[in-house]
Design a protein around this motif. Sequence first.
Motif, PDB file in Angstrom:
ATOM      1  N   ALA B 176      30.081 -11.690 -39.256  1.00  0.00           N
ATOM      2  CA  ALA B 176      30.346 -12.125 -37.879  1.00  0.00           C
ATOM      3  C   ALA B 176      29.117 -11.873 -37.022  1.00  0.00           C
ATOM      4  N   ALA B 178      27.315 -10.137 -33.951  1.00  0.00           N
ATOM      5  CA  ALA B 178      27.497  -8.918 -33.156  1.00  0.00           C
ATOM      6  C   ALA B 178      27.358  -9.243 -31.673  1.00  0.00           C
ATOM      7  N   PHE B 179      27.864  -8.380 -30.835  1.00  0.00           N
ATOM      8  CA  PHE B 179      27.923  -8.594 -29.384  1.00  0.00           C
ATOM      9  C   PHE B 179      28.667  -9.879 -29.080  1.00  0.00           C
ATOM     10  N   ASP B 180      29.597 -10.215 -29.950  1.00  0.00           N
ATOM     11  CA  ASP B 180      30.330 -11.470 -29.809  1.00  0.00           C
ATOM     12  C   ASP B 180      31.764 -11.342 -30.322  1.00  0.00           C
ATOM     13  N   ILE B 181      31.909 -11.005 -31.629  1.00  0.00           N
ATOM     14  CA  ILE B 181      33.259 -10.981 -32.202  1.00  0.00           C
ATOM     15  C   ILE B 181      34.170  -9.985 -31.485  1.00  0.00           C
ATOM     16  N   GLY B 182      33.574  -8.938 -30.934  1.00  0.00           N
ATOM     17  CA  GLY B 182      34.359  -7.920 -30.232  1.00  0.00           C
ATOM     18  C   GLY B 182      34.964  -8.397 -28.922  1.00  0.00           C
ATOM     19  N   LYS B 183      34.457  -9.526 -28.404  1.00  0.00           N
ATOM     20  CA  LYS B 183      35.010 -10.059 -27.139  1.00  0.00           C
ATOM     21  C   LYS B 183      36.464 -10.472 -27.305  1.00  0.00           C
ATOM     22  N   PHE B 185      38.555  -8.977 -29.339  1.00  0.00           N
ATOM     23  CA  PHE B 185      39.381  -7.848 -29.769  1.00  0.00           C
ATOM     24  C   PHE B 185      40.250  -7.328 -28.623  1.00  0.00           C
ATOM     25  N   PRO B 187      42.554  -4.214 -27.933  1.00  0.00           N
ATOM     26  CA  PRO B 187      43.051  -2.953 -28.491  1.00  0.00           C
ATOM     27  C   PRO B 187      44.550  -2.815 -28.267  1.00  0.00           C
ATOM     28  N   LYS B 188      45.245  -2.371 -29.320  1.00  0.00           N
ATOM     29  CA  LYS B 188      46.652  -1.974 -29.127  1.00  0.00           C
ATOM     30  C   LYS B 188      46.615  -0.581 -28.525  1.00  0.00           C
ATOM     31  N   ILE B 189      46.920  -0.475 -27.282  1.00  0.00           N
ATOM     32  CA  ILE B 189      46.906   0.845 -26.665  1.00  0.00           C
ATOM     33  C   ILE B 189      48.136   1.602 -27.156  1.00  0.00           C
TER      34      ILE B 189
END
Lengths: 190, 190
Positions: B176, B178-183, B185, B187-189
């Motif tokens: 993937a 980086a500095f991209d795919i995490g956008k 995401f 999080p299940k708090i």
Amino acid sequence: MGKVKTKFKRPPMILPVSLIGANVEGKPNFQAIAWFNMVDYDPYLIGLSSERSHYTNKGIKENKTFSVNIPDSTMASVTDFCGLYSGEEVDKSKVFDVFYGALQTAPMITKMPITVECKLTQTIKLRHADFFIGEIVGVYIEDKYLVDGKLDMKSIDPLLYEDGLNKYWSLGEFIAKAFDIGKKFKPKIK
Amino acid sequence: MGKVKTKFKRPPMILPVSLIGANVEGKPNFQAIAWFNMVDYDPYLIGLSSERSHYTNKGIKENKTFSVNIPDSTMASVTDFCGLYSGEEVDKSKVFDVFYGALQTAPMITKMPITVECKLTQTIKLRHADFFIGEIVGVYIEDKYLVDGKLDMKSIDPLLYEDGLNKYWSLGEFIAKAFDIGKKFKPKIK
């Protein structure tokens, strides 16, 4: 044809990637960092570079402890998330189940295959980054990866990071044993 | 089942591996080192850890320059050779064709896909190692890997090293950006 001097300011390189953990004002925070490595042995020391303004740096300085958490290749998305957003703007304390080791203040991520707790021994102030050096106090591994106390890196399938071009990669194939295959090498002396 | 504290003194990790080059008493010498990484930017700095007694350290201190040479996966044998034998006992100056850049004293290996020349800016004395910090002065790449000035890491096929268990590995697959795919995401708090 051949070697050319490029406009690259740094070499494209494959690096391990980690989430560096620290408690900041009593709450766990995690930052994606690829600029870390071993720097000494006996005791083993890890060095890591983190921009001075980063939220994590506050916690490392506060507690004098940090953790290194190694994700597997299925964790690219959450790892990247922790690289995109600062703890200043996003509370990352609830993203992971966390446990603590002997140091008590270095938060480790339960579900990451390898986690390390470190005691800060030295901070070197570089122009933009703090270079933190920490002594390894404990190495924790998911026991399903340990067979007779040994570990198969391929089964861990660690996430890798391409510095410079910002890509995540997986690990490929075993090539050879180190400190071994070179014994058979006979240099052709020019 | 779950996370266990192991007897490992350091984490098994996948690292890049390099041959660090330095002229020692006027002759090129190369040492296999995996304990190196970027440590700062603007200007970009590389930090590397090398045991104080090593032959290469003499050359780095003498000239205040060094090179970082990144091998591809077909070069495991010669890389390992340069890790097994010290320049004290084996003359490695004739093993490679070498070229020099602006610094004139940092020998770079012509046939390695990526080479970097660095000017020493700081030496930090750790218990067993010198931690050398060098400013990157030039990044050289085989032009066959550059397409429109861009580079495909998979075509370079860099050699990787497993620290702790001493194995060489190849690079796997692109996962993937980086500095991209995490956008994406969420999080299940808990």
